[in-house]
Enzyme design. Structure first.
Site, PDB file in Angstrom:
ATOM      1  N   CYS A   8       0.299   6.519 -13.127  1.00 50.30           N
ATOM      2  CA  CYS A   8       0.637   6.709 -14.529  1.00 50.30           C
ATOM      3  C   CYS A   8       2.096   6.387 -14.797  1.00 50.30           C
ATOM      4  O   CYS A   8       2.902   6.275 -13.890  1.00 50.30           O
ATOM      5  CB  CYS A   8       0.374   8.149 -14.927  1.00 50.30           C
ATOM      6  SG  CYS A   8      -1.324   8.627 -14.625  1.00 50.30           S
ATOM      7  N   ASN A 108       2.963  12.082 -13.527  1.00 49.97           N
ATOM      8  CA  ASN A 108       2.559  10.958 -12.682  1.00 49.97           C
ATOM      9  C   ASN A 108       2.530  11.456 -11.249  1.00 49.97           C
ATOM     10  O   ASN A 108       3.527  11.974 -10.761  1.00 49.97           O
ATOM     11  CB  ASN A 108       3.575   9.816 -12.831  1.00 49.97           C
ATOM     12  CG  ASN A 108       3.381   8.690 -11.814  1.00 49.97           C
ATOM     13  OD1 ASN A 108       4.327   8.007 -11.459  1.00 49.97           O
ATOM     14  ND2 ASN A 108       2.174   8.483 -11.343  1.00 49.97           N
ATOM     15  N   CYS A 242       7.048   6.253  -2.127  1.00 50.94           N
ATOM     16  CA  CYS A 242       5.879   5.386  -1.947  1.00 50.94           C
ATOM     17  C   CYS A 242       6.359   3.945  -1.789  1.00 50.94           C
ATOM     18  O   CYS A 242       6.899   3.352  -2.734  1.00 50.94           O
ATOM     19  CB  CYS A 242       4.960   5.487  -3.155  1.00 50.94           C
ATOM     20  SG  CYS A 242       3.689   4.220  -3.167  1.00 50.94           S
ATOM     21  N   TYR A 248       4.066  -3.492  -4.948  1.00 50.33           N
ATOM     22  CA  TYR A 248       3.172  -3.896  -6.030  1.00 50.33           C
ATOM     23  C   TYR A 248       3.374  -3.172  -7.369  1.00 50.33           C
ATOM     24  O   TYR A 248       3.444  -3.808  -8.402  1.00 50.33           O
ATOM     25  CB  TYR A 248       1.716  -3.701  -5.564  1.00 50.33           C
ATOM     26  CG  TYR A 248       0.704  -3.848  -6.678  1.00 50.33           C
ATOM     27  CD1 TYR A 248       0.283  -5.107  -7.095  1.00 50.33           C
ATOM     28  CD2 TYR A 248       0.204  -2.728  -7.341  1.00 50.33           C
ATOM     29  CE1 TYR A 248      -0.636  -5.243  -8.132  1.00 50.33           C
ATOM     30  CE2 TYR A 248      -0.722  -2.864  -8.375  1.00 50.33           C
ATOM     31  CZ  TYR A 248      -1.131  -4.108  -8.764  1.00 50.33           C
ATOM     32  OH  TYR A 248      -2.020  -4.245  -9.786  1.00 50.33           O
ATOM     33  N   SER A 289       1.971 -10.325  -9.952  1.00 53.71           N
ATOM     34  CA  SER A 289       2.449  -9.312  -9.019  1.00 53.71           C
ATOM     35  C   SER A 289       3.073  -9.878  -7.750  1.00 53.71           C
ATOM     36  O   SER A 289       3.926  -9.234  -7.146  1.00 53.71           O
ATOM     37  CB  SER A 289       1.318  -8.332  -8.678  1.00 53.71           C
ATOM     38  OG  SER A 289       0.233  -9.008  -8.102  1.00 53.71           O
ATOM     39  N   CYS A 441      -0.840   4.653   3.423  1.00 56.22           N
ATOM     40  CA  CYS A 441      -1.952   3.714   3.205  1.00 56.22           C
ATOM     41  C   CYS A 441      -2.021   2.664   4.308  1.00 56.22           C
ATOM     42  O   CYS A 441      -3.054   2.039   4.518  1.00 56.22           O
ATOM     43  CB  CYS A 441      -1.878   3.072   1.818  1.00 56.22           C
ATOM     44  SG  CYS A 441      -0.332   2.252   1.444  1.00 56.22           S
TER      45      CYS A 441
HETATM   46  P1  AMP Z   1      -8.989  -6.599  -4.087  1.00 60.96           P
HETATM   47  O1  AMP Z   1      -9.748  -7.613  -4.838  1.00 60.96           O
HETATM   48  O2  AMP Z   1      -9.704  -5.270  -4.101  1.00 60.96           O
HETATM   49  O3  AMP Z   1      -8.636  -7.018  -2.695  1.00 60.96           O
HETATM   50  O4  AMP Z   1      -7.622  -6.362  -4.870  1.00 60.96           O
HETATM   51  C1  AMP Z   1      -6.427  -6.951  -4.430  1.00 60.96           C
HETATM   52  C2  AMP Z   1      -5.522  -7.248  -5.582  1.00 60.96           C
HETATM   53  O5  AMP Z   1      -5.326  -6.066  -6.351  1.00 60.96           O
HETATM   54  C3  AMP Z   1      -4.164  -7.728  -5.126  1.00 60.96           C
HETATM   55  O6  AMP Z   1      -3.990  -9.013  -5.647  1.00 60.96           O
HETATM   56  C4  AMP Z   1      -3.162  -6.775  -5.704  1.00 60.96           C
HETATM   57  O7  AMP Z   1      -2.184  -7.454  -6.454  1.00 60.96           O
HETATM   58  C5  AMP Z   1      -3.960  -5.894  -6.619  1.00 60.96           C
HETATM   59  N1  AMP Z   1      -3.711  -4.473  -6.368  1.00 60.96           N
HETATM   60  C6  AMP Z   1      -3.224  -3.876  -5.295  1.00 60.96           C
HETATM   61  N2  AMP Z   1      -3.131  -2.545  -5.469  1.00 60.96           N
HETATM   62  C7  AMP Z   1      -3.592  -2.301  -6.719  1.00 60.96           C
HETATM   63  C8  AMP Z   1      -3.752  -1.135  -7.522  1.00 60.96           C
HETATM   64  N3  AMP Z   1      -3.412   0.060  -7.079  1.00 60.96           N
HETATM   65  N4  AMP Z   1      -4.245  -1.281  -8.771  1.00 60.96           N
HETATM   66  C9  AMP Z   1      -4.586  -2.465  -9.243  1.00 60.96           C
HETATM   67  N5  AMP Z   1      -4.462  -3.609  -8.528  1.00 60.96           N
HETATM   68  C10 AMP Z   1      -3.975  -3.533  -7.294  1.00 60.96           C
END
Ligand code: AMP
Length: 480
Positions: A8, A108, A242, A248, A289, A441
């Site tokens: 958040c 948060n 964190c 990210y 990102s 993590c």
């Molecule tokens: P996935 O498809 O599940 O492997 O998601 C990976 C992508 O999600 C990466 O490109 C990251 O930039 C993005 N990502 C990583 N952590 C988060 C998060 N907490 N919330 C949303 N997107 C994320």
């Protein structure tokens, strides 16, 4: 509910006219930290006004709302549910009528002993209105026998364990606090005679406010009558910021934990290029990102940076919708490959993280379809192996691809010609040295143990702590 969600964004302002308007823009800048809902509570002359709703900040508030909210003090929140379902009453800031007035609270993070505290409080007669861990704090404040709000808040925050970066107000003073580990960021700014508090400094920049400093881990700051004082919350602990905030979550133009994010992300790219070089014609990012990390990789390797993927900014983040088939659609809606950049090229794709692998698998297909002759993947973080219990709604271990597959298996699944992650050691090398980090993590070392059953269950067997202990929301907030 599945997916790795944003945590958040919190915002507070005191000592300026039209405080709600400032909160609106602050929340606007913090939109990346939560898109499920937003809320502002504004106080003025002993009155308070509230507006909360589901969706993006721009969808929740219009000009009339902001004019009606007014205020000389305001507390704001962008929500992505971590603990507590997505029911309307779970929107923040939480507004409670107690101590002969109103308290607004925006949080948060994630409290790891909220479930036990709630059970104790309920046994003693407390009636909870929401399924959020945050509400425990309000009950503890209300039940405290200490005299002032500041003392009560201090006592309450000493009883909770876990991650909290929060903003609290009774309309007279603004109180901001960070847990003793300092998991989530929170900073202070100044605007004219007023003060601001925000999750990230980009919320100060949008208002042309000046950055004062980060609130310390384990510090409570009380701002009242134009003055700010600092109160320690608890005995000193080693900080555990964190590290994923640097990788990210936070915006690259923000300063968090006292350090600007962009140079850290670029350094991640530098160490990645040193540790896992690649023979290629171009480096591309997965916008936005991984832009900074990809630029860092390009700087260090000498391989030119190109824009090989274009992001449609008018789509929310991939993870907004928790339902799997909609998420798949969103990946396709969100990105497109640039054929003229990629055709015939050996491409290094730098991404910040792989969670399930869903996004990357589709992107690789897209990049190959656009004519790339080779796709080499470099990830600017270590493999994500463990869920987070400090403010991010993570999938269970079984859903984290790196937890169930080797790097070679992931490479095959993603259909890339090469795959390398950063090691935890290299990650720490790139991050600001003076800070202590939570890397749970990646390594499963949880700085705060959780004694309550739901989390243990998840860790060992999978589960859904964010939703299950209290109430489960069947309907997602915002339809696609
Ligand atoms: P996935 O498809 O599940 O492997 O998601 C990976 C992508 O999600 C990466 O490109 C990251 O930039 C993005 N990502 C990583 N952590 C988060 C998060 N907490 N919330 C949303 N997107 C994320």
């Amino acid at each position: 509910m599945s997916g790795w969600h944003e945590e958040c964004g919190v915002f507070g302002v005191i000592g300026v006219p039209k405080a709600a308007e400032l909160a609106y823009f602050g929340l606007y800048a913090l939109q990346h930290r939560g898109q499920e809902g937003a809320g502002i509570v504004a106080f003025e002359n002993g009155r308070h006004r509230v507006k909360r709703g589901g969706g993006l900040v721009s969808e929740v508030f219009d000009a009339d709302d902001l004019a009606a909210l007014g205020g000389s003090l305001a507390v704001g929140h962008n929500r992505y549910s971590t603990t507590g379902s997505c029911r309307p009453e779970n929107q923040q800031p939480l507004v409670s009528h107690c101590l002969g007035g109103v308290i607004a609270l925006a949080h948060n993070g994630n409290l790891v002993n909220a479930w036990e505290l709630r059970q104790d409080l309920e046994r003693e007669g407390s009636i909870f209105q929401t399924s959020m861990d945050t509400e425990v704090i309000v009950h503890l404040i209300a039940r405290s026998h200490r005299e002032t709000l500041v003392e009560r808040a201090q006592e309450a925050l000493r009883s909770v364990r876990g991650a909290f970066s929060l903003v609290l107000s009774d309309g007279r003073r603004l109180i901001a606090a960070r847990d003793p580990d300092g998991f989530r960021p929170l900073c202070i700014g100044r605007i004219g005679e007023g003060f601001l508090v925000a999750s990230e400094s980009c919320a100060l920049d949008i208002l042309n406010a000046s950055y004062v400093r980060e609130i310390e881990a384990g510090e409570m700051v009380v701002i009242e009558a134009g003055r700010m004082r600092s109160i320690p919350l608890d005995g000193k602990r080693d900080a555990h910021h964190c590290i994923f905030e640097f990788i990210y979550f936070s915006r690259p133009d923000s300063t968090i934990f006292g350090h600007p994010v962009d140079p850290v992300r670029r350094r991640l790219g530098h160490v990645l290029a040193d540790a896992s070089p690649a023979e290629a014609d171009i480096v591309i990012s997965v916008p936005d990102s991984s832009n900074s990390a990809a630029l860092g990789f390009s700087e260090r390797s000498g391989i030119p940076f190109e824009m090989g993927l274009i992001r449609n900014h008018y789509v929310g983040r991939t993870f907004i919708q928790p339902i799997q088939h909609l998420r798949d659609l969103r990946v396709r809606v969100k990105f497109n490959a640039v054929r003229s950049v990629l055709e015939g090229k050996r491409v290094v794709v730098v991404d910040d993280s792989i969670v399930r692998g869903t996004t990357m698998r589709k992107l690789v297909k897209m990049i190959r379809n656009a004519g790339a002759s080779k796709v080499i993947l470099r990830i600017s973080s270590p493999p994500i192996l463990f869920p987070c219990f400090y403010g991010i709604d993570t999938p269970t271990r079984g859903e984290l691809i790196a937890s169930t597959h080797t790097v070679e298996e992931i490479r095959k699944y993603l259909d890339v010609d090469g795959l390398a992650y950063l090691t935890i050691e290299k990650l720490k090398e790139a991050a600001p040295a003076a800070l202590g980090y939570c890397t749970a993590c990646f390594d499963g070392v949880y700085p705060i143990p959780f004694s309550h059953t739901p989390s243990k269950e998840i860790l060992e067997n999978g589960g859904d702590w964010g939703q299950s202990p209290i109430t489960k929301c069947e309907e997602p907030w915002s339809p696609l």
